[in-house]
Design a protein around this motif. Structure first.
Motif, PDB file in Angstrom:
ATOM      1  N   GLY A  53       0.749  -1.028  -0.136  1.00  0.00           N
ATOM      2  CA  GLY A  53       0.046   0.031   0.180  1.00  0.00           C
ATOM      3  C   GLY A  53       0.894   1.123   0.138  1.00  0.00           C
ATOM      4  N   HIS A  54       2.158   1.009  -0.234  1.00  0.00           N
ATOM      5  CA  HIS A  54       3.008   2.234  -0.393  1.00  0.00           C
ATOM      6  C   HIS A  54       4.228   1.782  -1.420  1.00  0.00           C
ATOM      7  N   PRO A  55       4.934   2.757  -1.816  1.00  0.00           N
ATOM      8  CA  PRO A  55       6.003   2.645  -2.556  1.00  0.00           C
ATOM      9  C   PRO A  55       7.218   1.975  -1.725  1.00  0.00           C
ATOM     10  N   LEU A  56       8.171   1.305  -2.214  1.00  0.00           N
ATOM     11  CA  LEU A  56       9.293   0.935  -1.638  1.00  0.00           C
ATOM     12  C   LEU A  56      10.194   1.810  -1.576  1.00  0.00           C
ATOM     13  N   ASP A  57      11.062   1.761  -0.610  1.00  0.00           N
ATOM     14  CA  ASP A  57      12.282   2.670  -0.443  1.00  0.00           C
ATOM     15  C   ASP A  57      12.965   2.405  -1.642  1.00  0.00           C
ATOM     16  N   PRO A  58      13.608   3.711  -2.434  1.00  0.00           N
ATOM     17  CA  PRO A  58      14.317   3.468  -3.741  1.00  0.00           C
ATOM     18  C   PRO A  58      15.324   2.724  -3.568  1.00  0.00           C
ATOM     19  N   GLN A  59      16.328   2.878  -2.345  1.00  0.00           N
ATOM     20  CA  GLN A  59      17.553   2.086  -2.247  1.00  0.00           C
ATOM     21  C   GLN A  59      17.047   0.458  -1.852  1.00  0.00           C
ATOM     22  N   HIS A  60      16.066   0.124  -1.186  1.00  0.00           N
ATOM     23  CA  HIS A  60      15.485  -1.302  -0.892  1.00  0.00           C
ATOM     24  C   HIS A  60      15.019  -1.715  -2.178  1.00  0.00           C
ATOM     25  N   ALA A  61      14.518  -1.104  -2.987  1.00  0.00           N
ATOM     26  CA  ALA A  61      14.115  -1.671  -4.430  1.00  0.00           C
ATOM     27  C   ALA A  61      15.270  -1.868  -5.123  1.00  0.00           C
ATOM     28  N   GLY A  62      16.253  -1.075  -5.115  1.00  0.00           N
ATOM     29  CA  GLY A  62      17.556  -1.263  -5.702  1.00  0.00           C
ATOM     30  C   GLY A  62      18.161  -2.632  -5.506  1.00  0.00           C
ATOM     31  N   LEU A  63      17.972  -2.748  -4.120  1.00  0.00           N
ATOM     32  CA  LEU A  63      18.679  -4.159  -3.355  1.00  0.00           C
ATOM     33  C   LEU A  63      17.829  -5.147  -4.116  1.00  0.00           C
ATOM     34  N   LEU A  64      16.476  -5.193  -4.243  1.00  0.00           N
ATOM     35  CA  LEU A  64      15.553  -6.324  -4.534  1.00  0.00           C
ATOM     36  C   LEU A  64      15.780  -6.629  -6.049  1.00  0.00           C
ATOM     37  N   ARG A  65      16.143  -5.549  -6.775  1.00  0.00           N
ATOM     38  CA  ARG A  65      16.551  -5.735  -8.174  1.00  0.00           C
ATOM     39  C   ARG A  65      17.836  -6.724  -8.394  1.00  0.00           C
ATOM     40  N   ALA A  66      18.569  -6.654  -7.500  1.00  0.00           N
ATOM     41  CA  ALA A  66      19.919  -7.480  -7.211  1.00  0.00           C
ATOM     42  C   ALA A  66      19.670  -8.846  -6.677  1.00  0.00           C
ATOM     43  N   ALA A  67      18.732  -8.839  -5.638  1.00  0.00           N
ATOM     44  CA  ALA A  67      18.645 -10.014  -5.034  1.00  0.00           C
ATOM     45  C   ALA A  67      17.297  -9.794  -4.399  1.00  0.00           C
ATOM     46  N   ASP A  68      16.284 -10.716  -5.230  1.00  0.00           N
ATOM     47  CA  ASP A  68      14.923 -10.705  -4.686  1.00  0.00           C
ATOM     48  C   ASP A  68      14.818 -11.764  -3.546  1.00  0.00           C
ATOM     49  N   GLY A  69      15.393 -11.379  -2.277  1.00  0.00           N
ATOM     50  CA  GLY A  69      15.318 -12.309  -1.387  1.00  0.00           C
ATOM     51  C   GLY A  69      16.527 -13.199  -0.916  1.00  0.00           C
ATOM     52  N   TRP A  70      16.740 -13.378   0.114  1.00  0.00           N
ATOM     53  CA  TRP A  70      18.099 -14.499   0.561  1.00  0.00           C
ATOM     54  C   TRP A  70      17.891 -15.168   1.742  1.00  0.00           C
ATOM     55  N   THR A  71      17.505 -16.379   1.874  1.00  0.00           N
ATOM     56  CA  THR A  71      17.406 -16.973   3.114  1.00  0.00           C
ATOM     57  C   THR A  71      19.034 -17.222   3.804  1.00  0.00           C
ATOM     58  N   GLN A  72      18.947 -17.105   4.998  1.00  0.00           N
ATOM     59  CA  GLN A  72      20.043 -16.897   5.883  1.00  0.00           C
ATOM     60  C   GLN A  72      21.102 -16.352   5.183  1.00  0.00           C
ATOM     61  N   VAL A  73      20.857 -15.057   4.809  1.00  0.00           N
ATOM     62  CA  VAL A  73      22.104 -14.163   4.283  1.00  0.00           C
ATOM     63  C   VAL A  73      23.063 -13.962   5.194  1.00  0.00           C
ATOM     64  N   VAL A  74      22.969 -13.347   6.561  1.00  0.00           N
ATOM     65  CA  VAL A  74      23.737 -13.277   7.565  1.00  0.00           C
ATOM     66  C   VAL A  74      22.948 -13.071   8.945  1.00  0.00           C
ATOM     67  N   LEU A  75      23.525 -13.392  10.084  1.00  0.00           N
ATOM     68  CA  LEU A  75      22.888 -13.281  11.280  1.00  0.00           C
ATOM     69  C   LEU A  75      21.676 -14.038  11.442  1.00  0.00           C
ATOM     70  N   ASP A  76      21.633 -15.216  10.765  1.00  0.00           N
ATOM     71  CA  ASP A  76      20.583 -16.277  10.671  1.00  0.00           C
ATOM     72  C   ASP A  76      19.385 -15.784  10.482  1.00  0.00           C
ATOM     73  N   GLY A  77      19.273 -14.573   9.504  1.00  0.00           N
ATOM     74  CA  GLY A  77      18.228 -13.841   9.051  1.00  0.00           C
ATOM     75  C   GLY A  77      18.104 -13.971   7.674  1.00  0.00           C
ATOM     76  N   ASP A  78      16.778 -13.622   7.098  1.00  0.00           N
ATOM     77  CA  ASP A  78      16.283 -13.606   5.692  1.00  0.00           C
ATOM     78  C   ASP A  78      15.942 -12.360   5.167  1.00  0.00           C
ATOM     79  N   LEU A  79      16.695 -12.071   4.103  1.00  0.00           N
ATOM     80  CA  LEU A  79      16.025 -10.851   3.409  1.00  0.00           C
ATOM     81  C   LEU A  79      14.864 -11.176   2.630  1.00  0.00           C
ATOM     82  N   LEU A  80      13.713 -10.662   3.123  1.00  0.00           N
ATOM     83  CA  LEU A  80      12.407 -10.900   2.454  1.00  0.00           C
ATOM     84  C   LEU A  80      12.477 -10.420   1.023  1.00  0.00           C
ATOM     85  N   ALA A  81      11.886 -11.556   0.113  1.00  0.00           N
ATOM     86  CA  ALA A  81      11.570 -11.186  -1.420  1.00  0.00           C
ATOM     87  C   ALA A  81      10.481 -10.384  -1.462  1.00  0.00           C
TER      88      ALA A  81
END
Length: 182
Positions: A53-81
């Motif tokens: 219901g709102h635009p993505l942060d422009p930098q976050h959108a840029g990150l998602l363009r490079a990696a649309d999610g990542w399970t167990q990226v670092v610190l036992d956490g997941d980057l949401l896709a």
């Protein structure tokens, strides 16, 4: 006068991937080999924004363009896709963790709860990283806040947050590679 562009999101993602792969090689019992998903396209980003219901942060959108999610990226956490933004188990967990912070450990100066959306969630720990939708912008992006039952850290934007993840992975790799064998 010409300016030289800095590293792209693809470069930032690749740097972290190299470090996390080395961590998994050095200590496979402690660190999982994982890899980022392929980047999101415009349609996936639009669908995520519609769900949120709102635009993505422009930098976050840029990150998602490079990696649309990542399970167990670092610190036992997941980057949401993009398909996890606004719905699903990780989204619900991240939203609940944020709600808990505002209910049980509010900090002075926090933005309003509805100004934050989770982007990184630890499935088994209490860590959640959220991007702020409002407030000051640095290099085209908003603040990124890390919570673990309370506010842990704040970065001016997603690029700085990602640099912190790279630093954490680099320091962890150094520790793992120099510690004596048990």
């Amino acid at each position: 006068m010409s300016t030289v562009p800095g590293p792209s999101w693809a470069d930032h993602v690749a740097a972290l991937h190299r470090l996390t792969a080395r961590l998994a090689e050095e200590s496979p019992d402690e660190y999982v080999a994982s890899r980022p998903r392929d980047g999101a396209d415009d349609a996936a980003l639009r669908r995520a924004e519609e769900r949120l219901g709102h635009p993505l942060d422009p930098q976050h959108a840029g990150l998602l363009r490079a990696a649309d999610g990542w399970t167990q990226v670092v610190l036992d956490g997941d980057l949401l896709a993009t398909d996890e933004l606004g719905e699903g188990a990780l989204w619900d967990r991240g939203s609940t963790l944020l709600d808990d912070v505002f209910l049980y450990a509010p900090s002075p100066g926090l933005p309003a709860r509805d100004a934050l959306y989770p982007v990184f969630v630890a499935p088994y720990e209490r860590d959640v990283v959220a991007v702020r939708r409002d407030g000051p912008r640095t290099a085209g992006g908003h603040e990124v806040l890390w919570f673990s039952d309370e506010l842990v850290a704040v970065w001016p934007d997603a690029t700085q947050w990602w640099a912190a993840l790279v630093h954490i992975a680099r320091e962890t790799l150094h520790y793992v590679s120099v510690r004596p064998d048990p």
